[in-house]
Scaffold this motif. Structure first.
Motif, mmCIF file in Angstrom:
data_model
loop_
_atom_site.group_PDB
_atom_site.id
_atom_site.type_symbol
_atom_site.label_atom_id
_atom_site.label_comp_id
_atom_site.label_asym_id
_atom_site.label_seq_id
_atom_site.Cartn_x
_atom_site.Cartn_y
_atom_site.Cartn_z
ATOM 1 N N VAL A 5 -20.581 -20.252 44.069
ATOM 2 C CA VAL A 5 -21.764 -21.028 43.716
ATOM 3 C C VAL A 5 -22.636 -20.163 42.818
ATOM 4 N N VAL A 6 -23.016 -20.723 41.687
ATOM 5 C CA VAL A 6 -23.914 -20.067 40.738
ATOM 6 C C VAL A 6 -25.293 -20.668 40.939
ATOM 7 N N VAL A 7 -26.261 -19.815 41.205
ATOM 8 C CA VAL A 7 -27.648 -20.254 41.399
ATOM 9 C C VAL A 7 -28.462 -19.721 40.233
ATOM 10 N N SER A 8 -29.002 -20.633 39.428
ATOM 11 C CA SER A 8 -29.844 -20.224 38.319
ATOM 12 C C SER A 8 -31.302 -20.466 38.691
ATOM 13 N N GLY A 9 -32.063 -19.384 38.753
ATOM 14 C CA GLY A 9 -33.465 -19.462 39.119
ATOM 15 C C GLY A 9 -34.395 -19.638 37.939
#
Length: 159
Positions: A5-9
């Motif tokens: 899972v890629v989480v872009s903040g």
């Protein structure tokens, strides 16, 4: 199979930070899921928001997290912190996490990466070497991601 899972903040969905993070996630595994924290909007602060709950479920179900943020005021973004604050203590135990940070200059990126590393560690993740990147290097996101993945895979096979 590793669930990545890629989480872009980044507050702006489809940002250069998101593109870099997705490139890293794609270089490390097949078909990573992208969570755009900026797209959650006010749902981040709304109890029972379905999109935020789905994002948190995706994070909890991941084996590998790529957590990315631009540098804001010398650290990670507030919206990323708000999302991760919704996780209980040790929610990331047993998960690997790669911090990816973008900033104007290298020392700023390295400092913010260290802070993100601390946050992910506090949540129980095994934090892997991070990827601090300057804005000038963002046009080379695919190459940076490929080099990171090659180094990552060589460490895994050597270890």
């Amino acid at each position: 199979m590793t669930r990545t899972v890629v989480v872009s903040g980044n507050p702006r969905p489809a940002s250069r930070t998101s593109a870099l993070a997705l490139a890293v996630g794609s270089a490390l595994s097949d078909a990573p899921l992208l969570v755009e924290v900026g797209a959650l909007g006010t749902g981040l602060l709304t109890p029972g928001d379905e999109a935020t709950a789905a994002a948190l479920d995706a994070i909890r179900s991941a084996d590998l997290l790529v957590v990315a943020t631009p540098t804001y005021k010398g650290s990670y973004t507030g919206i990323l912190k708000v999302l991760l604050d919704r996780l209980p203590s040790a929610a990331l135990a047993g998960k690997q996490a790669v911090p990816v940070v973008t900033a104007g200059i290298a020392p700023q990126a390295a400092a913010a990466e260290a802070l993100l590393r601390q946050l992910l560690t506090e949540l129980g993740a095994e934090v892997l070497p991070g990827l601090p990147v300057t804005e000038a290097d963002l046009p080379s996101s695919e190459q940076l991601a490929a080099a990171y993945a090659q180094d990552f895979h060589s460490r895994v096979t050597a270890g």
